[in-house]
Design a protein around this motif. Structure first.
Motif, mmCIF file in Angstrom:
data_model
loop_
_atom_site.group_PDB
_atom_site.id
_atom_site.type_symbol
_atom_site.label_atom_id
_atom_site.label_comp_id
_atom_site.label_asym_id
_atom_site.label_seq_id
_atom_site.Cartn_x
_atom_site.Cartn_y
_atom_site.Cartn_z
ATOM 1 N N PHE A 157 -15.720 -15.096 -36.263
ATOM 2 C CA PHE A 157 -16.683 -14.106 -36.687
ATOM 3 C C PHE A 157 -16.315 -12.862 -35.606
ATOM 4 C CE2 PHE A 157 -20.646 -11.742 -36.467
ATOM 5 C CZ PHE A 157 -21.189 -11.840 -37.814
ATOM 6 N N SER A 158 -16.307 -13.164 -34.303
ATOM 7 C CA SER A 158 -15.972 -12.046 -33.519
ATOM 8 C C SER A 158 -14.611 -11.092 -34.066
ATOM 9 C CB SER A 158 -15.669 -12.883 -32.096
ATOM 10 O OG SER A 158 -15.324 -11.942 -31.299
ATOM 11 N N ARG A 159 -13.815 -11.578 -34.708
ATOM 12 C CA ARG A 159 -12.576 -10.866 -35.073
ATOM 13 C C ARG A 159 -12.910 -9.973 -36.228
ATOM 14 N NH1 ARG A 159 -9.629 -11.027 -39.282
ATOM 15 N NH2 ARG A 159 -10.782 -12.697 -40.328
ATOM 16 N N LYS A 160 -14.077 -10.346 -36.827
ATOM 17 C CA LYS A 160 -14.580 -9.454 -38.016
ATOM 18 C C LYS A 160 -15.122 -7.868 -37.223
ATOM 19 C CE LYS A 160 -15.621 -13.425 -40.871
ATOM 20 N NZ LYS A 160 -14.389 -13.221 -41.687
ATOM 21 N N LEU A 161 -15.452 -8.019 -36.101
ATOM 22 C CA LEU A 161 -16.028 -7.024 -35.504
ATOM 23 C C LEU A 161 -15.186 -6.109 -34.522
ATOM 24 C CD1 LEU A 161 -19.273 -8.860 -34.557
ATOM 25 C CD2 LEU A 161 -19.225 -6.976 -36.025
ATOM 26 N N GLN A 162 -13.657 -6.333 -34.920
ATOM 27 C CA GLN A 162 -12.910 -5.720 -33.972
ATOM 28 C C GLN A 162 -12.972 -4.091 -34.163
ATOM 29 O OE1 GLN A 162 -11.261 -7.302 -31.261
ATOM 30 N NE2 GLN A 162 -10.926 -5.090 -30.841
ATOM 31 N N PRO A 163 -13.013 -3.899 -35.289
ATOM 32 C CA PRO A 163 -13.436 -2.110 -35.617
ATOM 33 C C PRO A 163 -14.513 -1.553 -34.985
ATOM 34 C CG PRO A 163 -12.723 -3.157 -37.695
ATOM 35 C CD PRO A 163 -12.926 -4.358 -36.757
ATOM 36 N N LEU A 164 -15.599 -2.403 -34.909
ATOM 37 C CA LEU A 164 -16.643 -1.702 -34.121
ATOM 38 C C LEU A 164 -16.506 -1.852 -32.728
ATOM 39 C CD1 LEU A 164 -19.462 -0.975 -34.063
ATOM 40 C CD2 LEU A 164 -20.244 -3.283 -34.307
ATOM 41 N N ARG A 165 -15.798 -2.800 -32.011
ATOM 42 C CA ARG A 165 -15.615 -3.028 -30.687
ATOM 43 C C ARG A 165 -14.569 -1.932 -30.184
ATOM 44 N NH1 ARG A 165 -13.781 -7.848 -31.554
ATOM 45 N NH2 ARG A 165 -15.774 -8.951 -31.122
ATOM 46 N N ASN A 166 -13.645 -1.817 -31.172
ATOM 47 C CA ASN A 166 -12.759 -0.745 -30.620
ATOM 48 C C ASN A 166 -13.332 0.761 -30.553
ATOM 49 O OD1 ASN A 166 -10.647 -2.286 -30.681
ATOM 50 N ND2 ASN A 166 -9.925 -1.721 -32.421
ATOM 51 N N MET A 167 -14.294 1.035 -31.451
ATOM 52 C CA MET A 167 -15.054 2.314 -31.618
ATOM 53 C C MET A 167 -16.003 2.243 -30.295
ATOM 54 S SD MET A 167 -17.841 3.779 -34.130
ATOM 55 C CE MET A 167 -18.907 3.001 -32.932
ATOM 56 N N LEU A 168 -16.587 1.313 -29.862
ATOM 57 C CA LEU A 168 -17.824 1.310 -28.860
ATOM 58 C C LEU A 168 -17.137 1.459 -27.594
ATOM 59 C CD1 LEU A 168 -20.097 -1.686 -30.144
ATOM 60 C CD2 LEU A 168 -20.517 0.788 -29.980
ATOM 61 N N LYS A 169 -15.586 1.540 -27.442
ATOM 62 C CA LYS A 169 -15.173 1.810 -26.252
ATOM 63 C C LYS A 169 -15.100 3.250 -25.830
ATOM 64 C CE LYS A 169 -11.540 -2.008 -26.529
ATOM 65 N NZ LYS A 169 -10.365 -2.311 -26.851
ATOM 66 N N ILE A 170 -15.533 4.055 -26.803
ATOM 67 C CA ILE A 170 -15.190 5.460 -26.497
ATOM 68 C C ILE A 170 -16.718 6.218 -26.847
ATOM 69 C CG2 ILE A 170 -12.985 5.607 -27.133
ATOM 70 C CD1 ILE A 170 -13.604 6.802 -29.842
ATOM 71 N N GLN A 171 -17.967 5.311 -27.449
ATOM 72 C CA GLN A 171 -19.229 5.890 -27.471
ATOM 73 C C GLN A 171 -20.116 4.728 -27.747
ATOM 74 O OE1 GLN A 171 -17.738 7.645 -31.352
ATOM 75 N NE2 GLN A 171 -19.357 6.705 -32.382
ATOM 76 N N PRO A 172 -21.485 5.074 -27.079
ATOM 77 C CA PRO A 172 -22.438 3.786 -27.183
ATOM 78 C C PRO A 172 -23.017 3.393 -28.495
ATOM 79 C CG PRO A 172 -23.372 5.957 -26.377
ATOM 80 C CD PRO A 172 -22.045 6.201 -26.914
ATOM 81 N N PHE A 173 -22.793 4.264 -29.507
ATOM 82 C CA PHE A 173 -23.633 3.905 -31.070
ATOM 83 C C PHE A 173 -22.544 4.164 -32.013
ATOM 84 C CE2 PHE A 173 -27.232 4.209 -28.040
ATOM 85 C CZ PHE A 173 -27.886 2.865 -28.264
ATOM 86 N N ILE A 174 -22.768 3.718 -33.133
ATOM 87 C CA ILE A 174 -22.017 4.068 -34.417
ATOM 88 C C ILE A 174 -22.244 5.450 -34.479
ATOM 89 C CG2 ILE A 174 -21.496 3.590 -36.640
ATOM 90 C CD1 ILE A 174 -22.249 0.870 -36.263
ATOM 91 N N GLY A 175 -23.377 6.062 -34.309
ATOM 92 C CA GLY A 175 -23.894 7.236 -34.397
ATOM 93 C C GLY A 175 -23.445 8.292 -33.416
ATOM 94 N N GLY A 176 -22.867 7.663 -32.429
ATOM 95 C CA GLY A 176 -22.350 8.615 -31.325
ATOM 96 C C GLY A 176 -23.062 8.366 -30.071
ATOM 97 N N GLU A 177 -23.623 9.456 -29.573
ATOM 98 C CA GLU A 177 -24.612 9.211 -28.349
ATOM 99 C C GLU A 177 -25.674 8.549 -28.510
ATOM 100 O OE1 GLU A 177 -23.606 9.754 -25.065
ATOM 101 O OE2 GLU A 177 -21.542 9.846 -26.056
ATOM 102 N N GLY A 178 -26.383 8.723 -29.851
ATOM 103 C CA GLY A 178 -27.624 7.844 -30.122
ATOM 104 C C GLY A 178 -27.376 7.302 -31.434
ATOM 105 N N PRO A 179 -28.483 6.248 -31.864
ATOM 106 C CA PRO A 179 -28.132 5.680 -33.070
ATOM 107 C C PRO A 179 -28.356 6.387 -34.181
ATOM 108 C CG PRO A 179 -30.276 5.040 -32.165
ATOM 109 C CD PRO A 179 -29.608 5.983 -31.012
ATOM 110 N N LEU A 180 -27.880 5.949 -35.313
ATOM 111 C CA LEU A 180 -28.094 6.290 -36.828
ATOM 112 C C LEU A 180 -28.264 5.323 -37.594
ATOM 113 C CD1 LEU A 180 -25.773 9.432 -36.939
ATOM 114 C CD2 LEU A 180 -28.174 9.595 -36.412
ATOM 115 N N PHE A 181 -28.544 5.613 -38.898
ATOM 116 C CA PHE A 181 -28.809 4.441 -39.883
ATOM 117 C C PHE A 181 -27.639 3.428 -39.872
ATOM 118 C CE2 PHE A 181 -29.167 2.711 -44.276
ATOM 119 C CZ PHE A 181 -30.046 1.941 -43.941
#
Length: 229
Positions: A157-181
């Motif tokens: 399961f952890s491997r499936k989340l690698q794209p998200l893990r990589n992105m979270l190294k540069i911003q705190p949320f998928i939406g950027g500085e704050g959460p979005l949908f």
């Protein structure tokens, strides 16, 4: 005006676990909109609002009935434009559609295999019979066989989340500085696992685990109102 959110629950009506309902719970909290929750079991859904839906979540907002978590999020942004946006514009909506498809095709299928017996066991008697029949027909295997396959999903399961893990190294949320949908979409999937099986799939210091904890704390900690299984 009282808003009503019909939400899937087990025998314990306080344990609402649907990933799609949680997307809507977080969307309403993001907008700062109060609502009352109406917990329902699988077999009670056809009786909601005079047969107004086959699935939940279903939101009643005054005279409006809106089903489907994505459609509800779009409705909330349209109906309440003066409150914080869930999409941040057209680009955010298209990004959310990609995240939705990735989450359902990758994360939801894995969680189904991991948690299927746990979900079955938290249901009332009538819902258990419905759940077993409908899921075994849909998946072409017994719940027990699906759960056996789920053991391998835990390790992967952890491997499936690698794209998200990589992105979270540069911003705190998928939406950027704050959460979005899009954050609430993935949160809903992990909250589904947390509230049904409680299976540990991430190390505590994993960037995704830290993001999930931040999401649980959002909006006064609304995500923590249901404890982990």
């Amino acid at each position: 005006m009282t808003r009503l959110l019909y939400a899937l629950a087990g025998a314990d009506k306080e344990r609402q676990f649907s990933p799609h309902v949680w997307k809507t719970v977080m969307s309403l909290a993001h907008k700062g909109l109060d609502h009352d929750t109406v917990p329902v079991g699988f077999t009670e859904i056809p009786g909601i609002e005079n047969g107004g839906t086959a699935t939940v979540p279903l939101l009643r907002d005054g005279d409006r009935l809106v089903g489907d978590s994505f459609a509800i999020a779009l409705y909330l942004d349209e109906a309440y434009p003066d409150r914080p946006s869930l999409f941040g514009g057209a680009g955010g909506e298209t990004m959310a559609r990609f995240i939705e498809n990735w989450s359902q095709s990758t994360l939801h299928m894995a969680i189904t295999r991991i948690a299927i017996l746990d979900i079955h066991n938290l249901l009332g008697e009538a819902d258990r019979a419905y759940f077993r029949r409908s899921r075994e027909e849909r998946l072409g295997a017994s719940l027990e066989d699906v759960a056996a396959a789920g053991k391998a999903e835990v390790e992967d399961f952890s491997r499936k989340l690698q794209p998200l893990r990589n992105m979270l190294k540069i911003q705190p949320f998928i939406g950027g500085e704050g959460p979005l949908f899009p954050d609430y979409i993935v949160f809903g999937a992990l909250q589904w696992l947390r509230t049904t099986a409680g299976t540990k799939v991430l190390e505590e210091d994993d960037p995704v685990a830290l993001w999930f904890a931040r999401c649980l704390d959002l909006h006064g900690g609304v995500g923590r109102r249901v404890t982990a299984a």
